[in-house]
Every structure is written in C-alpha cells, then in structure tokens.
Design an enzyme around this catalytic site. Structure first.
Site, PDB file in Angstrom:
ATOM      1  N   LYS A  70       0.844  -1.200   0.000  1.00 37.21           N
ATOM      2  CA  LYS A  70       0.000   0.000   0.000  1.00 37.21           C
ATOM      3  C   LYS A  70       0.867   1.231   0.000  1.00 37.21           C
ATOM      4  CE  LYS A  70      -4.039   1.973   0.197  1.00 37.21           C
ATOM      5  NZ  LYS A  70      -3.564   2.936  -0.804  1.00 37.21           N
ATOM      6  N   LYS A  94       4.478   2.525   8.837  1.00 36.28           N
ATOM      7  CA  LYS A  94       3.327   3.402   9.076  1.00 36.28           C
ATOM      8  C   LYS A  94       2.055   2.574   9.230  1.00 36.28           C
ATOM      9  CE  LYS A  94       3.387   7.082   6.671  1.00 36.28           C
ATOM     10  NZ  LYS A  94       3.325   8.038   5.544  1.00 36.28           N
ATOM     11  N   LYS A 106       5.319   2.135  -2.765  1.00 35.40           N
ATOM     12  CA  LYS A 106       5.358   3.544  -3.167  1.00 35.40           C
ATOM     13  C   LYS A 106       5.782   3.615  -4.624  1.00 35.40           C
ATOM     14  CE  LYS A 106       4.554   7.450  -0.892  1.00 35.40           C
ATOM     15  NZ  LYS A 106       3.648   7.625   0.258  1.00 35.40           N
ATOM     16  N   THR A 190      -4.923  13.043   6.212  1.00 37.03           N
ATOM     17  CA  THR A 190      -3.537  13.219   6.649  1.00 37.03           C
ATOM     18  C   THR A 190      -3.421  14.413   7.588  1.00 37.03           C
ATOM     19  OG1 THR A 190      -2.761  12.287   4.553  1.00 37.03           O
ATOM     20  CG2 THR A 190      -1.164  13.499   5.876  1.00 37.03           C
ATOM     21  N   ASN A 221      -1.848  19.869   0.777  1.00 36.89           N
ATOM     22  CA  ASN A 221      -2.993  19.233   1.421  1.00 36.89           C
ATOM     23  C   ASN A 221      -2.762  18.992   2.910  1.00 36.89           C
ATOM     24  OD1 ASN A 221      -4.153  16.379   2.334  1.00 36.89           O
ATOM     25  ND2 ASN A 221      -5.624  17.254   0.904  1.00 36.89           N
ATOM     26  N   SER A 350      -7.457   5.543   3.603  1.00 36.88           N
ATOM     27  CA  SER A 350      -7.365   4.731   2.394  1.00 36.88           C
ATOM     28  C   SER A 350      -7.782   3.290   2.695  1.00 36.88           C
ATOM     29  CB  SER A 350      -5.938   4.744   1.834  1.00 36.88           C
ATOM     30  OG  SER A 350      -5.722   5.868   1.008  1.00 36.88           O
TER      31      SER A 350
END
Length: 418
Positions: A70, A94, A106, A190, A221, A350
């Site tokens: 992810k 994380k 990633k 986030t 963001n 997510s």
C-alpha cells in the site's frame, strides 16, 4: 533539501536504531531493511504537439508480511529509485503503527506536472497504469495519491486497470473521487492525523494546545488541513510556507484565508494578513511551540536542528528530519511525533476506503473520522508506552519498535517460503 542525505539510508538507520531495543534475529532485521521488488520503467508518451517524451517511473513493493502493498504515487522532478524505496519502507512501518493489515509500497514519476497539459498528464498516468497492471490489484498492491497527485490521477488509474482487466475493481486504488468509489474524509485524513497527534502530544506533556503557537512548512494538502484543524483547537498558526517563501504574523494568521490566497495566486506569499515575509529556513527556526514540516524529506539536517526553537515537531511530511537531526533534537529534549504516526491518517482512511469498496457499502464521514481517531490515539498510546518501558531516546524509535515487532510477529507466524 537542506542536506543531500539518501532517504533510503535514513530509513535503514531508523530500523537499526529500533532493533537495538528488540530481541530479534539479525537476519530478520536485515530482511526488513530491503524492498522485495522494485519496478523501474521508462514511459514513452505522445505530447499534444505530436512529439514523444520519455519519463522515468518507479514502483517499490517493500514488504507484504501484513497484507497487500500500500502506498502513494508522486509526480515530482526529484523522484528517484532511492526515494521510492525509502517511502515504500516507511509505508510498511506506518501501516503497522496504526495496526492496519497492509504492507508498504510507493511509486512515482520523475516529472514536473505543472509543465504539462491535463490531456498529457492523463496519457502519462494511463501509460504508467499500464506498466503497473501486472503488479497492482485490490489483493496485491493498492496505489494512492501522494505529492502532486490526487483524485483525478487515481480515477485514471482505476479506469485504465478496469478497462484492461475487463472488470470492476474499485479497490485497486484509493484516494479516488467520491463518484468513483472514494471515501468521505479521505481528503482531510492526513491533516487530521497531524492535528490529532499534536493534541495527544500536548496532553502527554501536560500542556494546553489552545495556548500553542504553530509554524507550518509546506502548505499543500497535509500542511494546510493540519494547520486549520490545529487552529480549530485554539492554537495560533503564526507562520506558513510553500516553495516560494513564508509569511508570518506573531498575532496569528487565518489558516483558511491563507489557503484561499494560495488557491487564487499559487503561493502563500503576498497574503495581506501577514506582517512580514520569511524564508523557509527562518520559518523552521522560529520560536514556536509546534513546528509542522509538511513538505519533502530532509528539510531539517543536524546543523539546522541546532537552531530549531520549537518544543514539539509533528512530521506531516515523510522523512523531513535526517537521522543526525533526530539525534540533535533528542539531546535538546525536543519531542518529535514521527511521520509513520503523524501522517498515517491518509493511509488509514485509504484502508477504510478499500474496506468500503470490498463491501460495496459507503460509510458516513462521522464514522470515518471516529474510526481514524480511535486508531491514531491507540497508536499514540502504544508509542508512549514503548517510549517509557523500553527507554528509547525518542518517540520515533519507540514507534518503530512497535511497528517492527508487529511485522516480525506476522512474518514469524507465516514462516518463510520455500
């Protein structure tokens, strides 16, 4: 960047630091310091004028012991193999920090998206999605937005994948638009975890966040939403910055108004409510209670850390402090809420989006935010417990001990194949 530090080496050093406080096999620790595979590809795409341009693109799948890979996809000129490997590793720990059943991945394209039209960006994105097709899937590897990407790009990837696979699979990516299976609360997620962890840190330190002053480096963001939500708790956001510079007012800025100004003009610079303009480095060394680095990695190195005046740093960006900066700040009793917890709201929501896609059932925004609050506060408590019981030098090492142990436990119970 303040210092040319290899982010992948930073990740490995952070893992080694935490391993000193764990009873773990050295070989297993070494296994957790390397990606399982990295796709490096060249995208050839036709531009609007008929010319052909090529772009370097990457996808790193770091560790899948706890579930599917992810992680986001970023579009930035600085994207490279080492960065993508580091970011995919941070994603592993994380996800483990907030205890969601994912591994880490990633990706990114070496590109400045501001130099290309929307139609060109769509072709670039769909070309990348085609290259990713063998790797991704809702049970395999699930991309999401990152720097300079958002709902639009995720919708393109989803559509490309579903078209090529002749299927409907909304969970193949997250961070989509609501009309394409996205989740309420994802855009703010986030920044919300940044604000939650800032609040928890102040409660842990027996301080009142409503009396805090805040500086935010990076007003995209995560930075802008984190600033707004911390401001909503009564704190004064006195300085914010973007790549063009910083604005400052000791009496406090209006976080929402600054964001509106940036949306209209492209920069926070020139905001009329500020008393003066600063450089990014001046912002990072302001005498404030909370510093939120929300730009790119390696924003603060050891030299700059000597001049940091904040009491608490909440990492909205991935890897904004070098390992040497961590050491300096620990010696100076500056509390750092690490990125693998502070900005974990994005991957957590997510996950909620992925769950909703699998169930074909949408949650309310209230439920999303309540579940996010629960997972982030539980993770913060696990971090501080490890900090006190294991005697780690800082919160980061404590959080890594929790995360690494969870990955080790999953690997041990699964065994190695063959």
């Amino acid at each position: 960047m303040v210092d040319e530090v290899n982010p992948f080496e930073s990740l490995q050093e952070q893992i080694d630091d935490a391993a000193e406080y764990l009873d773990a096999d050295e070989g297993m620790i070494d296994r957790l310091k390397q990606p399982e595979r990295v796709l490096e590809t060249t995208l050839s795409v036709e531009m609007d004028d008929g010319s052909i341009e090529t772009f370097r693109a990457y996808r790193s799948e770091f560790n899948g012991d706890r579930g599917p890979y992810k992680g986001g996809i970023r579009y930035h000129p600085g994207v490279n193999r080492a960065e993508v490997k580091a970011l995919s590793g941070w994603m592993v720990y994380k996800c483990a920090a907030v205890d969601i059943p994912y591994g880490g991945g990633k990706g990114g394209i070496e590109i400045d998206p501001s130099e290309y039209s929307e139609s060109e960006l769509e072709r670039i994105t769909r070309t990348f999605a085609t290259e990713l097709r063998p790797l991704i899937g809702e049970d395999k590897d699930i991309p999401a937005p990152d720097v300079n990407t958002g709902q639009r790009e995720m919708d393109w990837i989803k559509d490309t994948y579903e078209t090529l696979e002749d299927t409907t699979e909304p969970g193949v990516v997250t961070g989509k638009s609501l009309d394409n299976g996205g989740s309420k609360g994802r855009v703010e997620a986030t920044g919300r975890s940044v604000s939650i962890t800032a609040r928890e840190a102040f409660e842990y330190l027996d301080r009142d966040i409503s009396e805090a002053t805040v500086a935010v480096q990076g007003y995209g963001n995560a930075g802008s939403i984190g600033a707004r939500l911390i401001e909503d708790q009564g704190a004064d956001v006195v300085a914010v910055s973007d790549s063009s510079g910083a604005v400052y007012d000791p009496d406090g800025l209006d976080a929402r108004a600054v964001k509106e100004h940036k949306s209209e003009t492209g920069s926070v610079v020139g905001y009329e409510g500020a008393s003066r303009q600063l450089t990014n480095e001046e912002l990072l060394t302001l005498d404030v209670d909370i510093l939120v680095p929300a730009a790119l990695e390696n924003a603060i190195d050891a030299d700059l850390a000597e001049d940091v005046s904040a009491d608490v740093i909440v990492e909205a960006a991935n890897g904004p402090l070098t390992p040497d900066a961590d050491d300096v700040l620990a010696d100076r009793d500056v509390y750092v809420v690490p990125d693998i917890l502070a900005n974990a709201g994005g991957v957590t929501v997510s996950y909620f989006e992925w769950v909703q896609n699998r169930q074909r059932f949408a949650w309310t925004e209230q439920r999303v935010n309540e579940e996010l609050e629960r997972l982030v506060t539980d993770a913060f408590d696990a971090m501080t417990t490890a900090y006190e019981e294991r005697g780690t030098p800082n919160f980061r090492t404590a959080m890594y001990t929790v995360s690494i142990q969870r990955v080790l436990d999953a690997a041990e119970k699964s065994g190695l194949f063959p």
